[in-house]
Scaffold this motif. Structure first.
Motif, short mmCIF file in Angstrom:
data_model
loop_
_atom_site.label_atom_id
_atom_site.label_comp_id
_atom_site.label_asym_id
_atom_site.label_seq_id
_atom_site.Cartn_x
_atom_site.Cartn_y
_atom_site.Cartn_z
N ALA A 95 0.77 -1.31 0.09
CA ALA A 95 -0.01 0.03 -0.13
C ALA A 95 0.87 1.37 0.08
CB ALA A 95 -0.83 0.09 1.31
N LYS A 96 1.88 1.34 0.78
CA LYS A 96 2.68 2.60 0.92
C LYS A 96 3.50 2.67 -0.53
CE LYS A 96 4.25 2.11 5.93
NZ LYS A 96 5.28 2.10 6.64
N ALA A 97 3.98 1.52 -1.10
CA ALA A 97 4.34 1.57 -2.49
C ALA A 97 3.74 2.46 -3.62
CB ALA A 97 4.88 0.38 -2.92
N VAL A 98 2.30 1.80 -3.43
CA VAL A 98 1.45 2.45 -4.42
C VAL A 98 1.09 3.88 -4.33
CG1 VAL A 98 -0.82 2.23 -5.16
CG2 VAL A 98 0.20 -0.03 -4.86
N ALA A 99 0.84 4.23 -2.90
CA ALA A 99 0.72 5.53 -2.67
C ALA A 99 1.77 6.41 -2.71
CB ALA A 99 0.40 5.67 -1.12
N LEU A 100 3.26 5.87 -2.74
CA LEU A 100 4.19 6.90 -2.90
C LEU A 100 4.41 7.14 -4.38
CD1 LEU A 100 6.64 8.27 -1.44
CD2 LEU A 100 8.03 6.05 -1.46
N ALA A 101 4.24 5.92 -5.26
CA ALA A 101 4.53 5.88 -6.59
C ALA A 101 3.58 6.93 -7.15
CB ALA A 101 4.44 4.54 -7.20
N LEU A 102 2.21 6.71 -6.75
CA LEU A 102 1.39 7.45 -7.50
C LEU A 102 1.04 9.13 -6.81
CD1 LEU A 102 -1.68 4.91 -7.43
CD2 LEU A 102 -0.14 5.51 -9.54
N ASP A 103 1.60 9.24 -5.62
CA ASP A 103 1.35 10.55 -4.91
C ASP A 103 0.05 10.96 -4.64
OD1 ASP A 103 2.30 12.91 -3.56
OD2 ASP A 103 2.12 14.10 -5.48
N VAL A 104 -0.82 9.72 -4.07
CA VAL A 104 -1.99 9.85 -3.79
C VAL A 104 -2.37 9.84 -2.21
CG1 VAL A 104 -2.91 9.12 -5.53
CG2 VAL A 104 -2.71 7.42 -4.00
N PRO A 105 -3.46 10.31 -1.44
CA PRO A 105 -3.45 10.05 -0.12
C PRO A 105 -3.40 8.62 0.14
CG PRO A 105 -5.03 11.70 -1.14
CD PRO A 105 -4.46 10.76 -2.19
N PHE A 106 -2.90 8.50 1.58
CA PHE A 106 -2.74 7.20 2.30
C PHE A 106 -3.39 7.34 3.45
CE2 PHE A 106 0.08 4.63 4.95
CZ PHE A 106 0.04 3.25 4.79
N VAL A 107 -4.12 6.33 3.93
CA VAL A 107 -4.69 6.27 5.22
C VAL A 107 -4.74 4.75 5.68
CG1 VAL A 107 -6.92 5.79 4.27
CG2 VAL A 107 -6.61 6.70 6.57
N GLY A 108 -4.24 4.46 6.85
CA GLY A 108 -4.33 3.30 7.81
C GLY A 108 -5.69 3.14 8.33
N VAL A 109 -6.05 1.61 8.46
CA VAL A 109 -7.40 1.63 9.00
C VAL A 109 -7.41 0.61 9.90
CG1 VAL A 109 -9.66 0.49 8.11
CG2 VAL A 109 -8.51 2.03 6.81
N ASN A 110 -8.02 0.49 10.84
CA ASN A 110 -8.00 -0.63 11.93
C ASN A 110 -9.05 -1.94 11.35
OD1 ASN A 110 -9.20 -2.05 14.35
ND2 ASN A 110 -7.99 -1.01 15.43
N HIS A 111 -8.41 -3.05 11.37
CA HIS A 111 -9.17 -4.07 10.89
C HIS A 111 -10.64 -4.30 11.48
CE1 HIS A 111 -9.78 -8.00 9.31
NE2 HIS A 111 -10.12 -8.56 10.50
N LEU A 112 -10.72 -4.06 12.75
CA LEU A 112 -12.26 -3.79 13.65
C LEU A 112 -12.82 -2.87 12.98
CD1 LEU A 112 -10.47 -5.11 16.95
CD2 LEU A 112 -11.85 -6.37 15.43
N GLU A 113 -12.36 -1.63 12.79
CA GLU A 113 -13.19 -0.64 12.26
C GLU A 113 -13.78 -1.04 10.86
OE1 GLU A 113 -13.08 3.76 12.57
OE2 GLU A 113 -11.83 3.38 10.95
N GLY A 114 -12.84 -1.73 10.17
CA GLY A 114 -13.36 -2.19 8.82
C GLY A 114 -14.67 -3.27 8.90
N HIS A 115 -14.56 -4.19 10.02
CA HIS A 115 -15.80 -4.94 9.97
C HIS A 115 -17.00 -4.05 10.56
CE1 HIS A 115 -14.09 -9.04 9.62
NE2 HIS A 115 -13.08 -8.71 10.48
#
Length: 341
Positions: A95-115
């Motif tokens: 995810a970091k590689a894609v966000a850095l290469a594309l220069d787009v916003p990056f956000v981390g998510v808690n797995h439980l919040e995902g549910h």
């Protein structure tokens, strides 16, 4: 906004593309059940290696199925925890590689919040206070959600998670791994009142759960019957075990909702696919005029669409995560991405 979601917290490599938080353009999962079945459970090292092999092909396939390419991705969301640290690192690095290469916003998510946000995909934004019951292979907890992204832990398992208990009893009964679906199917053929297994912490006045004693009771019963030369009925054992587990979960969830005065109850996590849990929770919720929101079975299990959805709403609030964030196997639900508005 097209958000690329990546989820690798345990033994399933998942990549999805979700538009505007709700429209799933692709949602792919590469299961590792065939790799872990002979061990009777997830082997962290095996899971990490499989994620490494699967992540790049799955990224390409998910974008292709969504009808877009990397240049069309507007943001990237990824699970940073909780989960297996080695598994989390694979998805996080991608995810970091894609966000850095594309220069787009990056956000981390808690797995439980995902549910929790799996419900948003199906039912739309949930802005009013509610109680969420999260139940999976690694977690069993009740949470009060007073407002979006604000969580209060009401209770959780003091020992084993429900999904773990299902898997262990299924393995004991010779049903293989993963055992939850197989035990659910077997229980439908049995009598849930055939054996009175203990309901730990039922009526305790707390919202905590305990399942280790229930597992022990099942094993002792089966071994005792066999030692006495009596045949056992696996369907009855499965149904009685499942009923003991589910009854306590439903009792505490409904009690928490009534105690907090909310009108909505959300379910999330892989164990929510259990048919008896869904049926009994719906029945009790209706008795108390509570609205029950449950994801479809395909969104109950670990998937990346729920991560992309949760990430979208974090991004919409102006939140971003620094690319230096690390994987956290014990990440609390109260964690929030660093904010850069």
């Amino acid at each position: 906004m097209r958000v690329l979601g990546i989820e690798t917290s345990c033994d399933e490599t998942a990549v999805a593309v979700v538009e505007d938080g709700r429209t799933i353009l692709s949602n792919l999962i590469s299961s590792q059940a065939h790799l872990h079945g002979r061990f009777g459970g997830v082997v962290p090292e095996v899971a990490s290696r499989a994620h490494l092999e699967n992540i790049n092909p799955l990224l390409t396939l998910a974008l292709s199925e969504a009808g877009i390419w990397f240049a069309d991705v507007d943001a990237v969301a990824v699970t940073v925890g909780p989960g297996l640290v080695g598994a989390l690192l694979v998805g996080l690095a991608a995810a970091k590689a894609v966000a850095l290469a594309l220069d787009v916003p990056f956000v981390g998510v808690n797995h439980l919040e995902g549910h929790i946000y799996a419900n948003v995909i199906e039912h739309g934004p949930i802005d009013e206070p509610h109680v969420a019951f999260l139940v999976s292979g690694g977690h069993t907890m009740l949470v009060y959600v007073g407002e979006p992204h604000v969580y209060e832990l009401l209770g959780q398992t003091l020992d084993d998670a429900a999904g773990e208990a299902f898997d262990k009893i299924a393995r004991f009964l010779g049903l293989g791994f993963p055992g939850g679906p197989a035990l659910d199917a077997l229980a439908r053929k049995g009598d849930p009142r055939a054996i009175r297994f203990p309901r730990a912490l039922a009526g305790s006045g707390t919202y905590d759960f305990s399942l280790s004693g229930l597992k022990t009771a099942v094993v002792r019963h089966v071994k005792g019957e066999r030692a006495a030369g009596r045949d056992i009925s696996p369907p009855d054992v499965a149904a009685s075990f499942q009923e003991a587990l589910v009854e306590v979960q439903v009792e505490k969830t409904i009690a928490a909702a009534l105690d907090r005065g909310v009108r909505k109850v959300l379910l999330g996590g892989g164990v929510v696919a259990n048919t008896r849990l869904r049926h009994l929770m719906a029945e009790r919720a209706a008795e108390h005029a509570l609205e029950l929101l449950v994801p479809s079975p395909e969104l109950c299990t670990d998937n990346a669409a729920m991560i992309a959805c949760a990430g979208y709403y974090r991004l919409a609030d102006g939140e971003r995560t620094d690319l230096e964030v690390g994987a956290d196997p014990g990440l609390p639900l109260t964690w929030a991405p660093s904010v850069r508005r």
